[in-house]
Each structure stands twice: as structure tokens, then as C-alpha cells.
Design an enzyme around this catalytic site. Sequence first.
Site, short mmCIF file in Angstrom:
data_model
loop_
_atom_site.label_atom_id
_atom_site.label_comp_id
_atom_site.label_asym_id
_atom_site.label_seq_id
_atom_site.Cartn_x
_atom_site.Cartn_y
_atom_site.Cartn_z
N ASP A 45 0.79 -1.23 0.00
CA ASP A 45 0.00 0.00 0.00
C ASP A 45 0.82 1.28 0.00
OD1 ASP A 45 1.10 -0.04 2.51
OD2 ASP A 45 -0.72 -0.72 3.52
N GLU B 183 -2.26 4.93 3.02
CA GLU B 183 -2.16 3.53 2.62
C GLU B 183 -3.51 2.91 2.27
OE1 GLU B 183 -0.70 4.87 5.28
OE2 GLU B 183 1.43 4.71 4.79
N ARG C 105 2.23 8.50 9.13
CA ARG C 105 1.87 9.91 8.85
C ARG C 105 0.69 10.36 9.69
NH1 ARG C 105 4.76 9.72 4.03
NH2 ARG C 105 5.15 11.73 3.05
N HIS D 20 6.06 5.58 13.06
CA HIS D 20 6.41 6.40 11.90
C HIS D 20 5.21 6.86 11.08
CE1 HIS D 20 5.75 2.56 9.89
NE2 HIS D 20 5.51 3.27 8.80
N GLU E 15 0.22 -9.09 -1.12
CA GLU E 15 -0.41 -8.54 0.09
C GLU E 15 -1.63 -7.68 -0.28
OE1 GLU E 15 0.98 -5.50 3.22
OE2 GLU E 15 1.92 -7.33 3.95
N HIS F 244 12.94 5.78 12.89
CA HIS F 244 12.72 5.94 11.45
C HIS F 244 13.42 7.22 10.97
CE1 HIS F 244 10.47 6.61 7.72
NE2 HIS F 244 9.91 5.41 7.84
C1 UD1 Z 1 6.52 5.14 3.74
C2 UD1 Z 1 5.15 4.65 3.27
C3 UD1 Z 1 4.43 3.94 4.40
C4 UD1 Z 1 5.30 2.85 5.03
C5 UD1 Z 1 6.66 3.44 5.42
C6 UD1 Z 1 7.57 2.35 5.90
C7 UD1 Z 1 3.97 6.02 1.62
C8 UD1 Z 1 3.18 7.25 1.39
N1 UD1 Z 1 4.35 5.79 2.89
O1 UD1 Z 1 6.28 6.13 4.73
O2 UD1 Z 1 3.25 3.35 3.90
O3 UD1 Z 1 4.65 2.37 6.17
O4 UD1 Z 1 7.25 4.07 4.26
O5 UD1 Z 1 8.64 2.85 6.62
O6 UD1 Z 1 4.26 5.31 0.70
N2 UD1 Z 1 13.90 9.04 4.83
C9 UD1 Z 1 15.26 9.06 4.73
N3 UD1 Z 1 15.89 7.87 4.43
C10 UD1 Z 1 15.23 6.71 4.25
C11 UD1 Z 1 13.82 6.72 4.36
C12 UD1 Z 1 13.19 7.90 4.64
O7 UD1 Z 1 15.92 10.08 4.90
O8 UD1 Z 1 15.85 5.68 3.99
C13 UD1 Z 1 13.22 10.32 5.14
C14 UD1 Z 1 13.13 11.30 3.96
O9 UD1 Z 1 13.29 12.60 4.43
C15 UD1 Z 1 11.68 11.12 3.51
C16 UD1 Z 1 10.98 10.82 4.82
O10 UD1 Z 1 11.88 10.03 5.55
O11 UD1 Z 1 11.19 12.29 2.87
C17 UD1 Z 1 9.65 10.11 4.71
O12 UD1 Z 1 9.73 8.99 3.84
P1 UD1 Z 1 8.40 8.57 3.01
O13 UD1 Z 1 8.72 7.36 2.20
O14 UD1 Z 1 7.84 9.73 2.29
O15 UD1 Z 1 7.36 8.25 4.15
P2 UD1 Z 1 7.37 7.15 5.27
O16 UD1 Z 1 6.78 7.74 6.48
O17 UD1 Z 1 8.70 6.51 5.34
N1 UDP Z 2 12.48 -3.02 10.41
C1 UDP Z 2 13.85 -3.09 10.20
N2 UDP Z 2 14.67 -2.29 10.95
C2 UDP Z 2 14.18 -1.43 11.87
C3 UDP Z 2 12.79 -1.34 12.06
C4 UDP Z 2 11.96 -2.15 11.31
O1 UDP Z 2 14.31 -3.87 9.39
O2 UDP Z 2 14.99 -0.73 12.50
C5 UDP Z 2 11.59 -3.88 9.60
C6 UDP Z 2 10.62 -4.73 10.37
O3 UDP Z 2 11.21 -5.98 10.66
C7 UDP Z 2 9.47 -4.87 9.41
C8 UDP Z 2 9.53 -3.62 8.58
O4 UDP Z 2 10.79 -3.04 8.82
O5 UDP Z 2 9.62 -5.97 8.54
C9 UDP Z 2 8.44 -2.67 8.95
O6 UDP Z 2 8.66 -1.47 8.31
P1 UDP Z 2 7.97 -0.15 8.75
O7 UDP Z 2 7.51 -0.25 10.15
O8 UDP Z 2 8.90 0.95 8.38
O9 UDP Z 2 6.73 -0.06 7.74
P2 UDP Z 2 5.27 -0.68 7.73
O10 UDP Z 2 5.35 -2.15 7.93
O11 UDP Z 2 4.49 0.03 8.79
O12 UDP Z 2 4.74 -0.31 6.39
#
Ligand code: UD1
Ligand code: UDP
Length: 372
Positions: A99, A135, A213, A211, A121, A244
Site C-alpha cells: 500500500d 495507505e 503519517r 512512523h 499482500e 525511522h
Molecule cells: C513510507 C510509506 C508507508 C510505510 C513506510 C515504511 C507512503 C506514502 N508511505 O512512509 O506506507 O509504512 O514508508 O517505513 O508510501 N527518509 C530518509 N531515508 C530513508 C527513508 C526515509 O531520509 O531511507 C526520510 C526522507 O526525508 C523522507 C521521509 O523520511 O522524505 C519520509 O519517507 P516517506 O517514504 O515519504 O514516508 P514514510 O513515512 O517513510
Molecule cells: N524493520 C527493520 N529495521 C528497523 C525497524 C523495522 O528492518 O529498525 C523492519 C521490520 O522488521 C518490518 C519492517 O521493517 O519488517 C516494517 O517497516 P515499517 O515499520 O517501516 O513499515 P510498515 O510495515 O508500517 O509499512
Amino acid sequence: MKKKKIAIVFGTRPEAIKMAPVILELKKYQDEFESCIIVSAQHREMLDQVLSVFDIKPDYDLDIMKRNQTLSDITSDVLKGIETVFVKEQPDMVLVHGDTTTSFAAALAAYYHQIPIGHVEAGLRTYDKYFPFPEEGNRQLIDAITDLFFVPTETTKQNLLKEGKDEQQIVVTGNTVIDAVRYTKVSKTKHNALDLMDEKTDQKWILLTSHRRENYGQPMINIFEAILEVVNNHKEIEVIVPVHLSPTVQRVANEILGDHDRIHLIEPLEVDVFHQVINKTYLVLTDSGGLQEEAPALDKPVLVLRDKTERPEGLDAGTLKVIGTDKRRIVEEVNELVTNRDLYIKMSQADNPYGDGYASGRILETIKGYFL
Ligand code: UD1
Ligand code: UDP
């Protein structure tokens, strides 16, 4: 049969973890399929960690991540970027996961090019378009244009049937995250966080992640303030928080939890290390989706920091409890699980409802059948 080209697209940490077993399985089908691995890099560092653990080398990397990216940034960058790849590679099927906005935009691009879509999924629902946001919208939009639905459970299949989807297109596979757990189980990777937990085995360790939103702002402040209170009330509790990389999460976590000797804020962990951390914890507090599926497989209770979950199977099994983001409620629920041994044992010993670890094989066999 002429070899079919299967494109697998993902961009964030959880998609990568859950698609990695499918990619590894696809390698066993070299007579039938060619693979084309495309990452958007919606996440950069957190994606690269997963690629490294599973030794996956993408064929294309759109490298789209920006600091504080908006949903429109992600959607438009993926849509445009992936179009070029689809035109060049002409895949016979595109697999997307779950999602995220990468998955939605990639599915939309596949639809525009009339390429069949397999949704891994599929079928999870809260039926509230703002929880989780975005999502719930993404997954419903993807399922509107999906050709093969790989659903993790019978409940998710029923969601799709109620929406009028054709049963012939739905396959219950189990969740591929359990396949990933099977893979990481044998890892012996070392990490400071594991050493710390081993030094203090008398402590009750809580693993906290947040984490979402929809939790940005007051709900996340409540979560972190509640955990601070819990730690101050219980000397035997120690908390580990792999924070995160979202700048919003980083800021709030550091402000509220940054200065306590029994709260350990650390960088995101490699997934194999993270699973070892789960193994060593007493209790998981999270708003994550994936963790709600993994922790039951590793026999840990989970308090879910959201008002709704799309994973009712874990509630029915008894390992999950949805507690929301009210500060008082979080403090009380943690107190209860720390002091009530019977409740704790009941929650930790419930059966894992998310599969047997062989979902990827079922997905590949179904795709093979689709092309016969
Ligand atoms: C995204 C997904 C969410 C998922 C989550 C898993 C969308 C809209 N959201 O949310 O469904 O649960 O990932 O973690 O698709 N950033 C870094 N380095 C990284 C990752 C993120 O710097 O490796 C920072 C960046 O500033 C980025 C911000 O985190 O802009 C948010 O990342 P983003 O993918 O937009 O949203 P998530 O909250 O991570
Ligand atoms: N995870 C990871 N390292 C971390 C925290 C989480 O590898 O420090 C893994 C966790 O095992 C799970 C996945 O990340 O499989 C979950 O990701 P996240 O919570 O970012 O996203 P969501 O599942 O809510 O979309």
C-alpha cells in the site's frame, strides 16, 4: 512457453523485506521467467539496508527520495520514471506490494501500459480512507486495477469477494514477511544493540517503533511521552527505539526521548538484526504494519499504537491489542502487560495467523499457471 518477463517494483523498507523472498524464489524459475527488478528508492538508506541483507541488485534504480518528500512528489516521480523502464523492458507482468505510494504509482503506470498487475499482500482494509493514510487509499486504488490478488489470509480474501472481485483471480498465499523471517532466522550478524540487550538480560526490554503519517503531531508526542512515563515508573524496563529516518519522527523522538539512560534511540537496524532484537524483547509497541505480522511469528505480544488495524487476524489470535495513541491508555496497557504474567503468557503464546513461510512459492506457481 516463451520466457515471460516479470517486473518487480518496490521502494520502501517494508516492501523490500516482503518482496525479497519473492525475488529469491523467482530465481528458481529460470526456464519460465526473466526478472526485472525496479526500485524507486522512495526510501534510500532504509531500502539499501534490505537490498544488502538479501543480496539483491536492482536492474533499475529511480533514486527519487527527497528530504520531506510529499505524496505528490513520490507519485509523479515514480509514474514518470517507471514509464521509461516499462517502455524499454516491455514486461509481461508487474508485481507490486501492499500500500505504499511507490506501489500505487507503479501499478497505475502498468495499467496505463496495459500490463497485467500482480498485487502481493492484496485485500487488507480498514475501510477508512484516512486510517492509515494514505495507505488505505493506495491499496484500494491498486486493487481496482489488479489482475492477480495474492492475499495473505482468508479474511483478506473475503474483503475482496465482498467488493465483487472474481474468486478465480484471488489466491491465499500467506504473508511473505513470514518467508523473510525464515530467511533471517539463521543470521548471526552482530550489533551493539544486541550486545547491550545481552548485558542486561534481567531487564524487561520494550521495542518501540512509530512512523505513521497519521500519527505525526500530537499522537506521536503522546506515544513518546507515555513511554517516558512508563520507564520512570518501572526501573526494570529498558526501551530500544530504532528511529525511522523521517525528519518528523527524528525530531520528536530526540526531543522527548533523547535524554534518558534506559531509553536507547538508535539508527534503523538491518532486518536480520532487527528480528534478533524482537527475539530478545519482552513486548513490542508499534504503529508499524509489518511488525504486527512478524512479532506474533516470533511469539511476542504487540500493543498497536493506532485506532484501527487492517490486520484483524492478529487480534483474533490474541497476540495484538489495538490501544490507540492516548497517553494514559498507553501507560495503563503497558503496566498491565508488565505486571500481569497470565495475560502476558496468553498473548505471547497465541498462534501466528500470517502464514507458514512458503508464500513466495505459491505466488510463483500461480503466475506460472496464469501464463499457461
Ligand atoms: C513510507 C510509506 C508507508 C510505510 C513506510 C515504511 C507512503 C506514502 N508511505 O512512509 O506506507 O509504512 O514508508 O517505513 O508510501 N527518509 C530518509 N531515508 C530513508 C527513508 C526515509 O531520509 O531511507 C526520510 C526522507 O526525508 C523522507 C521521509 O523520511 O522524505 C519520509 O519517507 P516517506 O517514504 O515519504 O514516508 P514514510 O513515512 O517513510
Ligand atoms: N524493520 C527493520 N529495521 C528497523 C525497524 C523495522 O528492518 O529498525 C523492519 C521490520 O522488521 C518490518 C519492517 O521493517 O519488517 C516494517 O517497516 P515499517 O515499520 O517501516 O513499515 P510498515 O510495515 O508500517 O509499512
